[in-house]
Design a protein around this motif. Sequence first.
Motif, short mmCIF file in Angstrom:
data_model
loop_
_atom_site.label_atom_id
_atom_site.label_comp_id
_atom_site.label_asym_id
_atom_site.label_seq_id
_atom_site.Cartn_x
_atom_site.Cartn_y
_atom_site.Cartn_z
N GLY A 3 -39.04 0.92 15.40
CA GLY A 3 -38.04 1.95 15.76
C GLY A 3 -38.58 3.05 16.64
N ASP A 6 -40.08 2.47 22.09
CA ASP A 6 -40.00 1.16 22.75
C ASP A 6 -38.98 0.24 22.09
OD1 ASP A 6 -41.46 1.07 20.39
OD2 ASP A 6 -42.89 -0.43 21.08
N ALA A 7 -38.14 0.76 21.18
CA ALA A 7 -37.27 -0.11 20.38
C ALA A 7 -35.79 0.16 20.63
CB ALA A 7 -37.56 0.10 18.90
N ILE A 48 -32.92 -0.87 18.00
CA ILE A 48 -32.04 -0.56 16.88
C ILE A 48 -32.53 0.59 16.00
CG2 ILE A 48 -32.90 -2.15 15.08
CD1 ILE A 48 -29.20 -1.77 16.08
N GLY A 49 -33.83 0.93 16.13
CA GLY A 49 -34.37 2.00 15.29
C GLY A 49 -33.60 3.30 15.43
N ILE A 91 -45.82 -1.10 17.52
CA ILE A 91 -47.02 -1.95 17.54
C ILE A 91 -48.10 -1.26 18.37
CG2 ILE A 91 -46.19 -3.28 19.54
CD1 ILE A 91 -48.05 -4.86 16.63
N ASN A 132 -38.18 -10.09 13.64
CA ASN A 132 -37.92 -10.81 12.39
C ASN A 132 -39.17 -11.20 11.58
OD1 ASN A 132 -35.44 -10.64 13.54
ND2 ASN A 132 -35.19 -12.82 13.94
N LEU A 173 -41.81 -9.79 11.18
CA LEU A 173 -42.50 -8.64 10.57
C LEU A 173 -41.60 -7.86 9.60
CD1 LEU A 173 -44.67 -7.34 13.49
CD2 LEU A 173 -45.44 -7.72 11.14
N GLU A 189 -33.82 -4.92 8.27
CA GLU A 189 -32.90 -5.57 9.21
C GLU A 189 -32.76 -7.06 8.88
OE1 GLU A 189 -30.70 -5.44 11.19
OE2 GLU A 189 -30.59 -3.38 11.88
N THR A 224 -29.16 -4.70 6.49
CA THR A 224 -28.16 -4.05 7.33
C THR A 224 -27.29 -5.06 8.11
OG1 THR A 224 -30.01 -3.58 8.82
CG2 THR A 224 -29.17 -1.77 7.51
N GLY A 248 -36.97 -7.38 24.12
CA GLY A 248 -36.11 -7.79 22.99
C GLY A 248 -35.77 -9.27 23.08
N TRP A 262 -39.19 -11.61 22.20
CA TRP A 262 -39.54 -11.98 20.82
C TRP A 262 -38.43 -12.80 20.16
CZ3 TRP A 262 -36.51 -10.81 16.79
CH2 TRP A 262 -35.77 -9.62 16.79
N ARG A 263 -37.16 -12.53 20.54
CA ARG A 263 -36.05 -13.29 19.94
C ARG A 263 -36.12 -14.78 20.30
NH1 ARG A 263 -33.93 -8.19 20.22
NH2 ARG A 263 -32.38 -7.59 18.67
N ASP A 281 -30.19 -14.30 15.00
CA ASP A 281 -29.84 -13.03 15.63
C ASP A 281 -28.41 -12.60 15.32
OD1 ASP A 281 -31.05 -10.98 17.09
OD2 ASP A 281 -30.04 -11.57 18.93
N HIS A 338 -24.94 -12.71 10.81
CA HIS A 338 -23.90 -11.66 10.69
C HIS A 338 -22.54 -12.31 10.42
CE1 HIS A 338 -25.84 -7.89 11.54
NE2 HIS A 338 -26.17 -8.17 12.80
P1 NAD Z 1 -37.10 -4.19 19.55
O1 NAD Z 1 -37.98 -5.21 20.16
O2 NAD Z 1 -36.25 -3.36 20.46
O3 NAD Z 1 -37.99 -3.17 18.68
C1 NAD Z 1 -38.96 -3.62 17.77
C2 NAD Z 1 -39.81 -2.44 17.32
O4 NAD Z 1 -40.75 -2.89 16.36
C3 NAD Z 1 -40.64 -1.80 18.45
O5 NAD Z 1 -40.70 -0.40 18.25
C4 NAD Z 1 -42.01 -2.41 18.24
O6 NAD Z 1 -43.08 -1.65 18.79
C5 NAD Z 1 -42.04 -2.38 16.72
N1 NAD Z 1 -43.09 -3.19 16.12
C6 NAD Z 1 -43.43 -4.46 16.38
N2 NAD Z 1 -44.45 -4.82 15.59
C7 NAD Z 1 -44.75 -3.75 14.80
C8 NAD Z 1 -45.71 -3.50 13.78
N3 NAD Z 1 -46.60 -4.43 13.39
N4 NAD Z 1 -45.71 -2.29 13.19
C9 NAD Z 1 -44.85 -1.33 13.56
N5 NAD Z 1 -43.93 -1.51 14.52
C10 NAD Z 1 -43.89 -2.71 15.13
O7 NAD Z 1 -36.21 -4.94 18.48
P2 NAD Z 1 -34.76 -4.51 17.95
O8 NAD Z 1 -33.72 -5.03 18.87
O9 NAD Z 1 -34.76 -3.07 17.61
O10 NAD Z 1 -34.67 -5.42 16.63
C11 NAD Z 1 -35.42 -5.12 15.48
C12 NAD Z 1 -34.78 -5.85 14.28
O11 NAD Z 1 -33.45 -5.38 14.12
C13 NAD Z 1 -34.68 -7.36 14.44
O12 NAD Z 1 -34.94 -7.98 13.22
C14 NAD Z 1 -33.24 -7.61 14.85
O13 NAD Z 1 -32.74 -8.85 14.42
C15 NAD Z 1 -32.54 -6.47 14.13
N6 NAD Z 1 -31.30 -6.01 14.80
C16 NAD Z 1 -30.18 -5.87 14.05
C17 NAD Z 1 -29.00 -5.40 14.59
C18 NAD Z 1 -27.78 -5.20 13.72
O14 NAD Z 1 -26.67 -5.19 14.22
N7 NAD Z 1 -27.93 -5.03 12.43
C19 NAD Z 1 -28.95 -5.11 15.96
C20 NAD Z 1 -30.12 -5.26 16.71
C21 NAD Z 1 -31.29 -5.71 16.13
#
Ligand code: NAD
Length: 390
Positions: free
Chosen positions: A12, A15-16, A18-19, A41, A89, A91, A109, A136, A183, A186-187, A201, A205
């Motif tokens: 979150g 660089d992310a 959904i955070g 990361i 996913n 992690l 997530e 979520t 994004g 990794w997906r 992904d 849902h």
């Molecule tokens: P993203 O790639 O945008 O962000 C991933 C984040 O995790 C980055 O900040 C990255 O640096 C960090 N990260 C990776 N490895 C790490 C580690 N070892 N320690 C700490 N941080 C680490 O991904 P995203 O789109 O935000 O998706 C993240 C998760 O949320 C996924 O599982 C995705 O399926 C889920 N998601 C859910 C919804 C929803 O509607 N509920 C929407 C989008 C994404």
Amino acid sequence: MKRKLRMGMVGGGNDAFIGAVHRIAAFMDGKIELVCGAFSIDPQISKQSGEDLFVAPERVYLNYEEMIEKESLLPEGERMDFVTIVTPNFLHFAPAKLALEKGFDVVVEKPMTVSVEEAKELQETVERTGRTLCLTHTYSGYPMVKQAKAMVKEGHFGKIRKIVVEYPQGWLSRLSEREGNAGAAWRADPKRSGKSLVMGDIGTHAAHLAEYVSGLKIQELCADLTTFVEGRLLDDDGSVLLRFENGAKGVLMASQISAGEENAVRIRIYGEKGGLEWANEDPNNLIIKMLDQPRQLYRTGNAYAAPYTLSSFATHNTRVPAGHPEGLLESFANIYRNFAATVTAKREGKTPTAEQQDFPTVYDGVRGMAFIDTVVKNNEGTEKWTKFVL
Ligand code: NAD
């Protein structure tokens, strides 16, 4: 508890994706504050993200192991109460398991893990530790989804016969994973995403929404997965026929190559007496279609007279008066608010209300992983129907 719940984050960072949505949702009701994180990361990005979010520098950690360990050694009055895990996913499992073992509650997530085995291990850990895990599944937080569920439950439509759920997106119509989209990268990587791209992904849902609104469990399925985009390592489109526990039949479509689509989640459910329709891109509306009657439009936030009164679950999750749009952020915030109320009630030795307990849990996570597994198994095998085995 006369204080806010303290939240830590894994992932979150700046660089992310959904955070940031999680933080908006968590903070919306003023019951939660961010106290620590291992936000990325990349330690530099994590540090900068912590600074931008006004987190004390000594509580921005190098990695989640250090965060969970060091937070668990802080006095009760200071340490975080729960961890939000918003990493790719693969992690989710390790930080969730460690946090639960160290006495923290968890928001994680979807998909909850990358295998059924990991999911079941988390279920065992939740049951043994007595902690709360919230998954979520965003779309289950909308007031009109709650209303739809309540109307099915009270028998408004009679016995349910047909469930049609769709989640088309268009953003993976090209090979974005090779064009610098982190994004997508990794997906589309089986090692970081899991066995299926489209089902992990967004398919989970859709499956969760179908089971949540109908109150029925999927029992067996017949699946067709495709990789349309050349060079992609995982599927990007899927169609699944579903058989539910009461004899109801269903169709689930999840697709990330539906060019031009945004997040067109839609569910239709039909019973003996009528049906319902709800769509994410028009979330304050619930369309009710009864046999031999004109269509009805239920709208969020109205004080309808009986017999049209909105359910307590819909009103509990409504924030603004009728006519003011509510959307994804509020739906997400409903999940956080119910989670926080449940955690607080449990800590105070009270029983949370049914409305407060209404958020996806570890059991939904296990079903989500079993759904992906069953779809992939059926798609790869030759049998027509594959039983949904937990
Ligand atoms: P993203 O790639 O945008 O962000 C991933 C984040 O995790 C980055 O900040 C990255 O640096 C960090 N990260 C990776 N490895 C790490 C580690 N070892 N320690 C700490 N941080 C680490 O991904 P995203 O789109 O935000 O998706 C993240 C998760 O949320 C996924 O599982 C995705 O399926 C889920 N998601 C859910 C919804 C929803 O509607 N509920 C929407 C989008 C994404």
